[in-house]
Enzyme design. Structure first.
Site, PDB file in Angstrom:
ATOM      1  N   CYS A 174       0.835  -1.203   0.000  1.00 34.62           N
ATOM      2  CA  CYS A 174       0.000   0.000   0.000  1.00 34.62           C
ATOM      3  C   CYS A 174       0.869   1.252   0.000  1.00 34.62           C
ATOM      4  O   CYS A 174       2.035   1.231   0.408  1.00 34.62           O
ATOM      5  CB  CYS A 174      -0.953  -0.012   1.191  1.00 34.62           C
ATOM      6  SG  CYS A 174      -0.209   0.500   2.749  1.00 34.62           S
ATOM      7  N   LEU A 175       0.297   2.349  -0.444  1.00 36.31           N
ATOM      8  CA  LEU A 175       1.056   3.593  -0.572  1.00 36.31           C
ATOM      9  C   LEU A 175       1.583   4.096   0.765  1.00 36.31           C
ATOM     10  O   LEU A 175       2.613   4.779   0.816  1.00 36.31           O
ATOM     11  CB  LEU A 175       0.188   4.654  -1.238  1.00 36.31           C
ATOM     12  CG  LEU A 175      -0.216   4.362  -2.688  1.00 36.31           C
ATOM     13  CD1 LEU A 175      -1.213   5.411  -3.186  1.00 36.31           C
ATOM     14  CD2 LEU A 175       1.004   4.311  -3.603  1.00 36.31           C
TER      15      LEU A 175
END
Length: 268
Positions: A174-175
């Site tokens: 995930c970012l």
């Protein structure tokens, strides 16, 4: 020496899935969860597929989930993951993933009474994964792990299933994994990371790369295949950072888990 041949990964996974009368698969948009959902659906398991969106989830991951769901006919639910409502997550401690998965699985549990399945594979057990603790507390099942499947096994199964480019997707945490421990998770930072990585991927032709938000400024980490383009990467990132009022700290070799400060073993 025994003449018995090892059971193929697909057969092992089928045996695991046969234990469940129904499942709710949490699908992130990566190869592991998409392959699990595709195989379970093809195997005839009554299936709910749930994809959670947030500023930490790249838009292309959500588009990929929707495209595959439409192609295969999944019962897909797209929901908010809820972690940005949790100050413990936004504070970005070393165990941030625990709070992310706590919110995610609690949100999914409110949508279904089916057992929740994740796409974790055997390789994930070698990394620092506090999210797996949250999963254990909520009795989330991990069919790929139970079937003894590594990331390579999952990719091979994705090819067998005809999932095309999904089988070759690079690892894409995930970012929020791009933000160094102790720097608050901010939606604007994550949007910048997503834009930058999209531009960098177009420039370098893909492969391993990470745009990192660090205490020294924005940094880029490149896999070996892209290190020869470091000069072009630096020029592009200097331009993007200047346009967004950010300091650029330069490029360097990719290192797994570089943003987790204080964790024993890391992989992001």
């Amino acid at each position: 020496m025994s003449d018995l041949q090892p059971m193929p990964a697909a057969a092992r996974l089928a045996r695991v899935l046969d234990r469940f009368p129904a499942l709710a698969v949490a699908v992130s948009g990566g190869v592991d969860s998409l392959t699990l959902a595709s195989f379970a659906f093809a195997h005839g398991v009554p299936l709910s597929v749930i994809h959670a969106v947030s500023p930490a989830v790249p838009a292309e991951a959500t588009a990929r989930v929707r495209e595959l769901a439409a192609a295969q006919g999944w019962d897909l639910t797209v929901t908010g993951s809820g972690e940005f409502e949790d100050p413990r997550y936004r504070d970005n401690p070393v165990d941030r993933c625990y709070f992310c998965k706590t919110n995610l699985y609690d949100r999914i549990a409110g949508l279904t009474d089916r057992p929740i399945a994740s796409g974790a594979n055997l390789d994930d057990l070698g990394d620092y994964r506090p999210g797996l603790i949250a999963a254990t507390e909520r009795r989330v099942v991990h069919p790929l792990i139970e079937a003894g499947m590594t990331k390579a096994d999952v990719r091979a199964l994705a090819r067998e299933l005809g999932l095309g480019a999904v089988a070759e997707l690079p690892a894409q945490p995930c970012l929020a994994s791009r933000v160094e421990t102790g720097i608050a998770i901010d939606a604007d930072d994550l949007a910048f990371v997503e834009r930058a990585e999209r531009r960098l991927s177009a420039l370098t032709g893909g492969g391993t790369l990470r745009c990192r938000i660090t205490h020294q400024g924005v940094a880029v980490e490149l896999g070996e295949e892209a290190m020869g383009q470091a000069g072009a990467v630096d020029a592009l990132m200097a331009q993007l950072c200047a346009g967004d009022g950010r300091a650029y700290a330069g490029s360097r070799a990719y290192r797994r888990g570089a943003m987790f400060v204080g964790a024993p073993t890391m992989g992001a």
